[in-house]
Motif scaffolding. Structure first.
Motif, PDB file in Angstrom:
ATOM      1  N   ASP A  89      37.468  41.200  27.841  1.00 57.91           N
ATOM      2  CA  ASP A  89      37.118  39.981  28.581  1.00 57.91           C
ATOM      3  C   ASP A  89      36.196  40.317  29.736  1.00 57.91           C
ATOM      4  OD1 ASP A  89      36.980  37.441  29.553  1.00 57.91           O
ATOM      5  OD2 ASP A  89      39.138  37.105  29.655  1.00 57.91           O
ATOM      6  N   PHE A  90      34.998  40.775  29.411  1.00 55.35           N
ATOM      7  CA  PHE A  90      34.033  41.187  30.432  1.00 55.35           C
ATOM      8  C   PHE A  90      33.729  40.051  31.404  1.00 55.35           C
ATOM      9  CE2 PHE A  90      29.819  41.708  32.201  1.00 55.35           C
ATOM     10  CZ  PHE A  90      29.784  43.047  32.560  1.00 55.35           C
ATOM     11  N   LYS A  91      33.542  38.859  30.879  1.00 54.48           N
ATOM     12  CA  LYS A  91      33.149  37.731  31.720  1.00 54.48           C
ATOM     13  C   LYS A  91      34.188  37.437  32.786  1.00 54.48           C
ATOM     14  CE  LYS A  91      31.344  33.007  31.422  1.00 54.48           C
ATOM     15  NZ  LYS A  91      30.971  31.903  30.491  1.00 54.48           N
ATOM     16  N   THR A  92      35.460  37.455  32.426  1.00 54.35           N
ATOM     17  CA  THR A  92      36.510  37.182  33.408  1.00 54.35           C
ATOM     18  C   THR A  92      36.596  38.301  34.437  1.00 54.35           C
ATOM     19  OG1 THR A  92      37.769  35.883  31.808  1.00 54.35           O
ATOM     20  CG2 THR A  92      38.960  36.695  33.710  1.00 54.35           C
ATOM     21  N   VAL A  93      36.398  39.538  34.004  1.00 59.40           N
ATOM     22  CA  VAL A  93      36.431  40.662  34.930  1.00 59.40           C
ATOM     23  C   VAL A  93      35.328  40.534  35.971  1.00 59.40           C
ATOM     24  CG1 VAL A  93      36.047  43.160  35.163  1.00 59.40           C
ATOM     25  CG2 VAL A  93      37.580  42.299  33.400  1.00 59.40           C
ATOM     26  N   ILE A  94      34.098  40.302  35.549  1.00 58.99           N
ATOM     27  CA  ILE A  94      32.996  40.237  36.517  1.00 58.99           C
ATOM     28  C   ILE A  94      33.135  39.014  37.426  1.00 58.99           C
ATOM     29  CG2 ILE A  94      31.348  39.042  35.000  1.00 58.99           C
ATOM     30  CD1 ILE A  94      29.145  40.769  36.234  1.00 58.99           C
ATOM     31  N   LYS A  95      33.665  37.925  36.905  1.00 56.61           N
ATOM     32  CA  LYS A  95      33.888  36.744  37.744  1.00 56.61           C
ATOM     33  C   LYS A  95      34.945  37.026  38.803  1.00 56.61           C
ATOM     34  CE  LYS A  95      32.359  32.834  34.936  1.00 56.61           C
ATOM     35  NZ  LYS A  95      32.753  31.550  34.315  1.00 56.61           N
ATOM     36  N   ASN A  96      35.994  37.735  38.439  1.00 61.07           N
ATOM     37  CA  ASN A  96      37.026  38.096  39.415  1.00 61.07           C
ATOM     38  C   ASN A  96      36.487  39.067  40.458  1.00 61.07           C
ATOM     39  OD1 ASN A  96      40.065  37.184  38.987  1.00 61.07           O
ATOM     40  ND2 ASN A  96      39.090  37.246  36.977  1.00 61.07           N
ATOM     41  N   CYS A  97      35.601  39.987  40.043  1.00 64.38           N
ATOM     42  CA  CYS A  97      34.969  40.896  41.001  1.00 64.38           C
ATOM     43  C   CYS A  97      34.121  40.115  41.991  1.00 64.38           C
ATOM     44  CB  CYS A  97      34.108  41.920  40.264  1.00 64.38           C
ATOM     45  SG  CYS A  97      35.046  43.174  39.350  1.00 64.38           S
ATOM     46  N   ALA A  98      33.437  39.085  41.499  1.00 63.33           N
ATOM     47  CA  ALA A  98      32.592  38.259  42.366  1.00 63.33           C
ATOM     48  C   ALA A  98      33.425  37.491  43.382  1.00 63.33           C
ATOM     49  CB  ALA A  98      31.771  37.295  41.520  1.00 63.33           C
ATOM     50  N   GLU A  99      34.625  37.079  42.987  1.00 61.58           N
ATOM     51  CA  GLU A  99      35.469  36.254  43.852  1.00 61.58           C
ATOM     52  C   GLU A  99      36.360  37.070  44.787  1.00 61.58           C
ATOM     53  OE1 GLU A  99      37.553  33.964  40.981  1.00 61.58           O
ATOM     54  OE2 GLU A  99      35.784  32.799  40.379  1.00 61.58           O
ATOM     55  N   ALA A 100      36.450  38.376  44.547  1.00 59.71           N
ATOM     56  CA  ALA A 100      37.341  39.221  45.353  1.00 59.71           C
ATOM     57  C   ALA A 100      36.873  39.281  46.802  1.00 59.71           C
ATOM     58  CB  ALA A 100      37.406  40.625  44.760  1.00 59.71           C
ATOM     59  N   ARG A 101      37.793  39.123  47.733  1.00 55.01           N
ATOM     60  CA  ARG A 101      37.480  39.236  49.148  1.00 55.01           C
ATOM     61  C   ARG A 101      37.491  40.703  49.563  1.00 55.01           C
ATOM     62  NH1 ARG A 101      40.863  34.368  52.176  1.00 55.01           N
ATOM     63  NH2 ARG A 101      39.906  32.614  51.059  1.00 55.01           N
ATOM     64  N   ARG A 102      36.457  41.097  50.311  1.00 58.89           N
ATOM     65  CA  ARG A 102      36.346  42.485  50.725  1.00 58.89           C
ATOM     66  C   ARG A 102      36.159  42.556  52.237  1.00 58.89           C
ATOM     67  NH1 ARG A 102      35.891  44.531  45.644  1.00 58.89           N
ATOM     68  NH2 ARG A 102      34.832  43.165  44.145  1.00 58.89           N
ATOM     69  N   GLU A 103      36.831  43.511  52.844  1.00 57.18           N
ATOM     70  CA  GLU A 103      36.792  43.656  54.296  1.00 57.18           C
ATOM     71  C   GLU A 103      35.365  43.897  54.779  1.00 57.18           C
ATOM     72  OE1 GLU A 103      38.812  46.449  57.780  1.00 57.18           O
ATOM     73  OE2 GLU A 103      39.485  46.623  55.699  1.00 57.18           O
ATOM     74  N   GLY A 104      34.944  43.139  55.777  1.00 56.77           N
ATOM     75  CA  GLY A 104      33.628  43.313  56.353  1.00 56.77           C
ATOM     76  C   GLY A 104      32.500  42.714  55.553  1.00 56.77           C
ATOM     77  N   GLN A 105      32.826  41.977  54.494  1.00 55.32           N
ATOM     78  CA  GLN A 105      31.791  41.399  53.638  1.00 55.32           C
ATOM     79  C   GLN A 105      31.969  39.895  53.523  1.00 55.32           C
ATOM     80  OE1 GLN A 105      30.955  43.412  49.831  1.00 55.32           O
ATOM     81  NE2 GLN A 105      30.998  41.416  48.843  1.00 55.32           N
ATOM     82  N   GLN A 106      30.908  39.162  53.793  1.00 57.93           N
ATOM     83  CA  GLN A 106      30.937  37.718  53.644  1.00 57.93           C
ATOM     84  C   GLN A 106      30.230  37.329  52.358  1.00 57.93           C
ATOM     85  OE1 GLN A 106      29.180  36.100  57.193  1.00 57.93           O
ATOM     86  NE2 GLN A 106      31.038  36.378  58.384  1.00 57.93           N
ATOM     87  N   GLY A 107      30.876  36.480  51.575  1.00 59.34           N
ATOM     88  CA  GLY A 107      30.272  36.080  50.312  1.00 59.34           C
ATOM     89  C   GLY A 107      30.324  37.201  49.293  1.00 59.34           C
ATOM     90  N   THR A 108      29.450  37.136  48.283  1.00 63.80           N
ATOM     91  CA  THR A 108      29.446  38.133  47.222  1.00 63.80           C
ATOM     92  C   THR A 108      28.027  38.536  46.887  1.00 63.80           C
ATOM     93  OG1 THR A 108      30.076  38.603  44.923  1.00 63.80           O
ATOM     94  CG2 THR A 108      29.418  36.337  45.430  1.00 63.80           C
ATOM     95  N   TRP A 109      27.867  39.781  46.446  1.00 61.15           N
ATOM     96  CA  TRP A 109      26.558  40.220  45.955  1.00 61.15           C
ATOM     97  C   TRP A 109      26.422  39.945  44.459  1.00 61.15           C
ATOM     98  CZ3 TRP A 109      26.559  43.948  42.181  1.00 61.15           C
ATOM     99  CH2 TRP A 109      27.745  44.705  42.036  1.00 61.15           C
ATOM    100  N   ILE A 110      27.527  39.562  43.807  1.00 57.08           N
ATOM    101  CA  ILE A 110      27.456  39.226  42.373  1.00 57.08           C
ATOM    102  C   ILE A 110      27.095  37.751  42.280  1.00 57.08           C
ATOM    103  CG2 ILE A 110      28.627  39.310  40.143  1.00 57.08           C
ATOM    104  CD1 ILE A 110      30.538  41.395  41.360  1.00 57.08           C
ATOM    105  N   THR A 111      25.827  37.464  42.456  1.00 57.09           N
ATOM    106  CA  THR A 111      25.329  36.100  42.427  1.00 57.09           C
ATOM    107  C   THR A 111      25.323  35.559  40.995  1.00 57.09           C
ATOM    108  OG1 THR A 111      23.046  36.847  42.115  1.00 57.09           O
ATOM    109  CG2 THR A 111      23.830  36.629  44.388  1.00 57.09           C
ATOM    110  N   GLY A 112      25.044  34.268  40.862  1.00 58.55           N
ATOM    111  CA  GLY A 112      24.933  33.699  39.528  1.00 58.55           C
ATOM    112  C   GLY A 112      23.873  34.390  38.698  1.00 58.55           C
ATOM    113  N   GLU A 113      22.773  34.770  39.352  1.00 58.99           N
ATOM    114  CA  GLU A 113      21.691  35.484  38.676  1.00 58.99           C
ATOM    115  C   GLU A 113      22.156  36.850  38.180  1.00 58.99           C
ATOM    116  OE1 GLU A 113      17.040  36.531  39.769  1.00 58.99           O
ATOM    117  OE2 GLU A 113      18.562  36.723  41.333  1.00 58.99           O
TER     118      GLU A 113
END
Length: 212
Positions: A89-113
């Motif tokens: 389930d690659f798609k679900t994995v990458i989507k969860n990585c995009a949504e994961a909150r990370r210390e010191g980081q606002q938003g995500t670098w895994i954009t829709g693009e």
């Protein structure tokens, strides 16, 4: 820093600035991305920026033989606490990585693009995922680019919903890759988490030798 048009090639690695930024612009076609990873370059940017291309020096890597497994993790592995699958389930994995909150980081670098580009790389067999399950629940995972001919795996991102789930999956992956003859896992930049698993920094010129 160089601006890339879609038809432009990457400039020499030696043209990176002091923080490892090489160029901006270009595109995220499969050809561009595979060429980038094969040269030790990766994209990393957020939705407010153009595509940014990086090749930091030093480079954080893990040699499989240096993997560190703590006693507590050894117990979890022995008990087979979680179930690990690959490319289910690659798609679900990458989507969860995009949504994961990370210390010191606002938003995500895994954009829709980015998500669209890596889904295409997965379809073509370059982007691989690891899924970690507790029963039927997906509780962790990670993904990256597998340069099989070069025997290098480029780790991209991971997520966890239960304590130690992503670490559990990472250890399984490293052991699997070692059995397949992979010589190095590219971790890109330093984190304490990766260092605790045995990763360390090496000069970029040494890292690039493994990609030749």
């Amino acid at each position: 820093m160089i601006f890339l048009r879609p038809e432009d090639d990457f400039p020499p690695i030696e043209m990176t600035n002091e923080v490892g930024l090489l160029a901006f612009g270009g595109d995220l076609t499969p050809q561009r991305l595979i060429d980038a990873y094969s040269r030790g370059i990766f994209p990393w940017y957020d939705s407010t920026q153009p595509v940014l291309w990086w090749s930091p020096d030093p480079r954080m890597v893990l040699f499989p033989e240096n993997l560190k497994v703590s006693r507590s993790m050894q117990q979890l592995l022995k008990k087979e606490t979680f179930r690990v699958t690959y490319n289910i389930d690659f798609k679900t994995v990458i989507k969860n990585c995009a949504e994961a909150r990370r210390e010191g980081q606002q938003g995500t670098w895994i954009t829709g693009e980015m998500l669209k580009a890596y889904l295409e790389l997965h379809r073509l067999g370059y982007a691989h995922s690891v899924e970690v399950w507790d029963g039927e629940e997906l509780v962790g995972g990670l993904y990256g680019i597998y340069l099989q001919e070069k025997r290098v795996f480029c780790g991209e991102s991971m997520f966890t919903r239960k304590s130690n789930a992503s670490k559990y999956g990472f250890i399984h992956l490293v052991r699997k890759l070692a059995a397949e003859g992979v010589q190095m896992i590219d971790c890109q930049i330093y984190t304490d988490h990766l260092a605790s698993l045995g990763a360390g920094e090496i000069p970029r010129e040494v890292f690039l030798e493994y990609l030749k």
